[in-house]
Design a protein around this motif. Structure first.
Motif, PDB file in Angstrom:
ATOM      1  N   ARG A 114      46.526  34.478  51.598  1.00 40.26           N
ATOM      2  CA  ARG A 114      46.956  33.570  50.528  1.00 40.26           C
ATOM      3  C   ARG A 114      45.917  32.492  50.276  1.00 40.26           C
ATOM      4  O   ARG A 114      45.608  32.153  49.130  1.00 40.26           O
ATOM      5  CB  ARG A 114      48.309  32.923  50.863  1.00 40.26           C
ATOM      6  N   ARG A 151      43.528  43.805  40.831  1.00 42.62           N
ATOM      7  CA  ARG A 151      43.633  43.820  42.287  1.00 42.62           C
ATOM      8  C   ARG A 151      43.148  45.164  42.814  1.00 42.62           C
ATOM      9  O   ARG A 151      43.471  46.214  42.270  1.00 42.62           O
ATOM     10  CB  ARG A 151      45.071  43.610  42.727  1.00 42.62           C
ATOM     11  N   MET A 164      48.086  33.523  40.303  1.00 44.50           N
ATOM     12  CA  MET A 164      48.032  34.857  40.864  1.00 44.50           C
ATOM     13  C   MET A 164      47.097  35.712  40.020  1.00 44.50           C
ATOM     14  O   MET A 164      47.035  35.569  38.808  1.00 44.50           O
ATOM     15  CB  MET A 164      49.423  35.458  40.907  1.00 44.50           C
ATOM     16  N   ARG A 183      47.638  41.945  37.999  1.00 41.26           N
ATOM     17  CA  ARG A 183      47.844  43.173  38.775  1.00 41.26           C
ATOM     18  C   ARG A 183      46.727  44.200  38.533  1.00 41.26           C
ATOM     19  O   ARG A 183      46.276  44.880  39.459  1.00 41.26           O
ATOM     20  CB  ARG A 183      49.206  43.766  38.443  1.00 41.26           C
ATOM     21  N   ARG A 204      40.584  32.142  43.225  1.00 36.86           N
ATOM     22  CA  ARG A 204      41.146  31.931  41.892  1.00 36.86           C
ATOM     23  C   ARG A 204      40.346  30.896  41.091  1.00 36.86           C
ATOM     24  O   ARG A 204      40.237  30.991  39.874  1.00 36.86           O
ATOM     25  CB  ARG A 204      42.599  31.502  42.014  1.00 36.86           C
ATOM     26  N   ARG A 228      42.933  34.126  48.448  1.00 37.20           N
ATOM     27  CA  ARG A 228      43.232  34.368  47.033  1.00 37.20           C
ATOM     28  C   ARG A 228      43.214  33.066  46.236  1.00 37.20           C
ATOM     29  O   ARG A 228      42.691  33.015  45.127  1.00 37.20           O
ATOM     30  CB  ARG A 228      44.587  35.062  46.877  1.00 37.20           C
ATOM     31  N   SER A 229      43.772  32.030  46.822  1.00 40.81           N
ATOM     32  CA  SER A 229      43.812  30.739  46.151  1.00 40.81           C
ATOM     33  C   SER A 229      42.401  30.166  45.960  1.00 40.81           C
ATOM     34  O   SER A 229      42.083  29.620  44.896  1.00 40.81           O
ATOM     35  CB  SER A 229      44.676  29.775  46.954  1.00 40.81           C
TER      36      SER A 229
END
Length: 125
Positions: free
Chosen positions: A63, A7, A1, A4, A70, A66-67
Motif C-alpha cells: 500500500r 495494473r 488507486m 485496473r 501514485r 502504491r501510494s
C-alpha cells in the motif's frame, strides 16, 4: 488507486518482464523495466515472505509503495511494464525515502518524462 487496466496482473505480462526486462536496484527497491509490446503502461508491486511472514505487514508495504508511486504515475511514459520488488530495508523506511527511491529508479530507467514535477517536498536528492 491505479486504474485496473494499468495494473500488472497477467502471468504472460510477468513472464515478458522476466525475459525482456532490465533490473535496477536501490537500497529499498528493485525495479524491473521492460518495453511493452503495445502502448500499455503496467505496474506491479511485490513483497516477498522473506521480508515479513505476516500478510498484513506485506500488504501494508505494498500500500505504501502504491501510494508513493501514485505521485509520479502521470509522468511515467507509456509503453513500459514496471515491477517494483521490495528489499529488506524497506520494512523500516520512511514514506519520503520510498518516494525518493521510486523517483530515482524511474529516472535511471528513463521512463519518467518530467522529473521536476511531483517531487516530494521533503526529499533531498
Amino acid at each position: 488507486m491505479l486504474p485496473r487496466e494499468e495494473r500488472l496482473c497477467r502471468r504472460n505480462d510477468f513472464s515478458h518482464l522476466q525475459k525482456a526486462g532490465k533490473s535496477l536496484r536501490s537500497r529499498l527497491l528493485r525495479l524491473i523495466v521492460a518495453p511493452a509490446p503495445d502502448e500499455r503502461r503496467l505496474v506491479g508491486f511485490t513483497v516477498s515472505k522473506r521480508i515479513s511472514k505476516k500478510a498484513t505487514e506485506r500488504n501494508r508495504i505494498k500500500r505504501r509503495l502504491r501510494s508513493a508511486y501514485r505521485i509520479f504515475y502521470p509522468q511515467v511514459n507509456r509503453g513500459v511494464f514496471l515491477l517494483f520488488v521490495a528489499q529488506d530495508a524497506i520494512f523500516n523506511a520512511s514514506f519520503e525515502e520510498i518516494q525518493t527511491q521510486i523517483k530515482r529508479l524511474l529516472g535511471e530507467a528513463g521512463v519518467y518524462s518530467n522529473p521536476s514535477v511531483g517531487t516530494p517536498a521533503c526529499s533531498s536528492d
